[in-house]
Scaffold this active site. Structure first.
Site, short mmCIF file in Angstrom:
data_model
loop_
_atom_site.label_atom_id
_atom_site.label_comp_id
_atom_site.label_asym_id
_atom_site.label_seq_id
_atom_site.Cartn_x
_atom_site.Cartn_y
_atom_site.Cartn_z
N GLY A 24 0.80 -1.22 0.00
CA GLY A 24 0.00 0.00 0.00
C GLY A 24 0.83 1.26 0.00
N MET A 25 2.03 1.23 0.59
CA MET A 25 2.81 2.45 0.66
C MET A 25 4.26 2.25 0.17
SD MET A 25 3.53 2.85 4.74
CE MET A 25 4.51 1.63 5.64
N VAL A 28 8.82 -3.36 -3.33
CA VAL A 28 10.08 -4.02 -3.03
C VAL A 28 10.69 -4.52 -4.34
CG1 VAL A 28 11.21 -5.86 -1.72
CG2 VAL A 28 9.19 -4.71 -0.80
N LYS A 43 13.34 -1.75 -0.43
CA LYS A 43 11.96 -1.31 -0.25
C LYS A 43 11.91 0.20 -0.46
CE LYS A 43 8.05 -2.12 2.84
NZ LYS A 43 7.64 -2.80 4.10
N ASP A 134 0.62 -6.69 12.52
CA ASP A 134 0.18 -7.12 11.19
C ASP A 134 0.79 -8.47 10.83
OD1 ASP A 134 -1.36 -6.82 8.92
OD2 ASP A 134 0.16 -5.68 7.82
#
Length: 403
Positions: A24-25, A28, A43, A134
Site C-alpha cells: 500500500g505504501m 520491493v 523497499k 500485522d
C-alpha cells in the site's frame, strides 16, 4: 523515478532489478549491491502518501535496525530523508507463506517448526516493547530451506506510544485482527499472539479462518471462536485455542508458545483449562468461555486491510449462538435470583417501611418476659383483673348464677 535514482541505480550503489512485491505504501525490488557484490531487497517508499505513511515507513526502518534475530529480516542500509526514501534488506529467496498455503496445508511437524520460529521472533520483538500489529501469511517469508522470516514492520507500534492513526481507526489486516483491535481498544503483545494463532490454524487447515469482505472477516470473530479441528494432537489443539482466546489476558506469551511448539509440552493453566479440579485434560466448551455477546455489544470500531471505519458495525448482532454461550451471557448480564422453596416451614415475611395497604396490623403475642416487664412497670394495679365486657364474674362476689 525521483532524482535520487539514475539509470536504475539508487544512491549510486544499488542497481534496481525486477519488482518482487508491491504494497500500500511501498514497493520491493530485487537489487544488486555494486559495492559488496551481492543481491539485496530494496523497499522504496511510494511518493504521494500522507505524512503518517511516511512516518510509518521511517518507523519500520528504525524498528528493524534495533532488532536482531534469525527469524527477522536484517537491515543493511537506509535513507529516509531523501527524495526517494528506501531501506535495504536481506534478500530472502523464496515464496511467502501465503504463496505456500495456496498449495494446501502444511504437515503438522512443519507447522510446529515454523510456528516455534515465528513465536520466538515475536518474543524478541515483544521484549523490546514492540507490537508488530500485522502478523499474516503474506508478511512471512520462506527461504529455500523452509525457514520462516517475519517481515513488514511498517505498522509496528511501541507499547504506550502515541498512535499514528485517528482514534476511531485502526490498522491491520481484517482477517487476522485480534478482537481487541476490532473493538478499537488499546492493544499489546497478546494481539500478535492471536494473529499468529490464526496463521498457524491456517497452516494446519489450509484455509483462512475468517473469510469474506473486510468488514465480514473482522466482525466474524465477535460472533464465534475459531474452529480448531478436533483431530489435532491435544497439545496443539489446546495451544491454538489458548492463542486465539477472545480475552487478551487468557493468551499465553509468545515465549510460552515457542516453547510449547518446540517441545510439545501442553500449556496447562491457560484459557479453558481447570488444573486445580477434575481432569486437566478435560476442557470447557469454547462457547461457554467466550463472552461473544458482550464483545459484539461493545463493538464501536473496526478496521480493514489498512484503515476502515466501522461505526455501523455496532448494529451487527450474532444470528446464531450455542446454548452454552447463551447461558453464559445471561448469567453475566444478571445475577441469578434465589427461588423460594414451596416446602419451607417458616416462609420469610417481607419487611415494610410504614404500614402498606391491606397489611395485618395485629401485634404478635407478648412473651413471658415481656409480660413480666410490663407488670413491673405498671405496679400493683396491673395485677388486679379487669371486668371485661360480657364477663359473668366479679372478684369477691358470687356470679349472677352463683350460690
Amino acid at each position: 523515478m525521483s532524482p535520487s535514482v539514475s539509470d536504475n541505480v539508487l544512491a549510486d550503489r544499488y542497481r534496481l532489478l525486477e519488482p518482487i512485491g508491491i504494497g500500500g505504501m511501498a514497493e520491493v525490488h530485487r537489487a544488486w549491491d555494486t559495492v559488496l557484490q551481492r543481491h539485496v531487497a530494496i523497499k522504496l517508499f511510494l511518493p504521494g502518501l500522507d505524512p503518517a505513511g511516511a512516518q510509518r515507513f521511517d518507523n519500520e526502518v528504525r524498528v528493524l535496525a534495533g532488532l536482531s534475530h534469525p527469524a527477522l529480516v536484517s537491515v543493511y542500509d537506509a535513507d529516509t530523508t531523501g527524495r526517494t526514501p528506501f531501506v535495504v534488506l536481506r534478500l530472502v529467496e523464496g515464496p511467502t507463506l501465503r504463496d505456500r498455503l495456496a498449495d494446501g496445508p502444511l504437515p503438522l511437524d512443519e507447522a510446529r517448526r515454523l510456528g516455534a520460529r515465528l513465536a520466538d521472533a515475536l518474543a524478541h520483538v515483544h521484549a523490546h516493547g514492540l507490537v508488530h500489529r500485522d502478523v499474516k501469511p503474506s508478511n512471512i517469508l520462506l527461504d529455500h530451506e523452509g525457514d520462516a522470516y517475519l517481515a513488514d514492520f511498517g505498522l509496528a507500534h511501541l507499547t504506550g506510544a502515541t498512535r499514528l492513526t485517528r482514534t476511531n481507526q485502526l490498522v491491520g489486516t481484517a482477517a487476522y485482527l485480534a478482537p481487541e483491535q476490532v473493538l478499537g481498544t488499546d492493544i499489546d503483545h497478546p494481539a500478535d499472539v492471536y494473529a499468529l494463532g490464526l496463521v498457524l490454524l491456517e497452516c494446519v487447515t489450509g484455509r483462512r479462518e475468517y473469510q469474506g469482505t473486510e468488514v465480514e472477516a473482522a466482525v466474524a470473530r465477535l460472533h464465534r471462536a475459531p474452529a480448531v479441528p478436533e483431530d489435532l494432537p491435544a497439545d496443539v489443539r489446546r495451544l491454538l485455542e489458548a492463542m486465539t482466546s477472545s480475552m487478551p489476558q487468557d493468551r499465553p506469551t509468545a515465549h510460552d508458545c515457542a516453547s510449547a511448539l518446540r517441545t510439545g509440552t501442553p500449556l496447562f493453566g491457560g484459557a479453558g483449562v481447570e488444573p486445580e479440579t477434575g481432569d486437566p485434560t478435560e476442557e470447557l466448551p469454547r462457547a461457554a468461555r467466550v463472552p461473544w455477546k458482550g464483545l459484539v455489544a461493545s463493538a464501536g470500531a473496526l478496521v480493514g486491510a489498512f484503515a476502515i471505519t466501522v461505526a455501523a458495525i455496532s448494529e451487527e448482532r450474532p444470528t446464531t449462538s450455542s446454548p452454552a454461550a447463551t447461558v453464559t451471557a445471561t448469567q453475566q448480564a444478571a445475577p441469578e435470583e434465589p427461588v423460594p422453596s414451596t416446602q419451607s416451614p417458616e416462609p420469610v415475611q417481607p419487611r415494610f417501611v410504614g404500614t402498606p395497604q391491606g397489611a395485618d396490623t395485629t401485634p404478635p403475642p407478648a412473651t413471658p418476659e415481656q409480660e413480666a416487664s410490663t407488670r413491673e412497670q405498671a405496679g400493683p394495679a396491673a395485677d388486679k383483673p379487669k371486668r371485661g365486657k360480657g364477663s359473668d364474674e366479679v372478684p369477691g362476689k358470687a356470679g349472677k348464677n352463683g350460690r
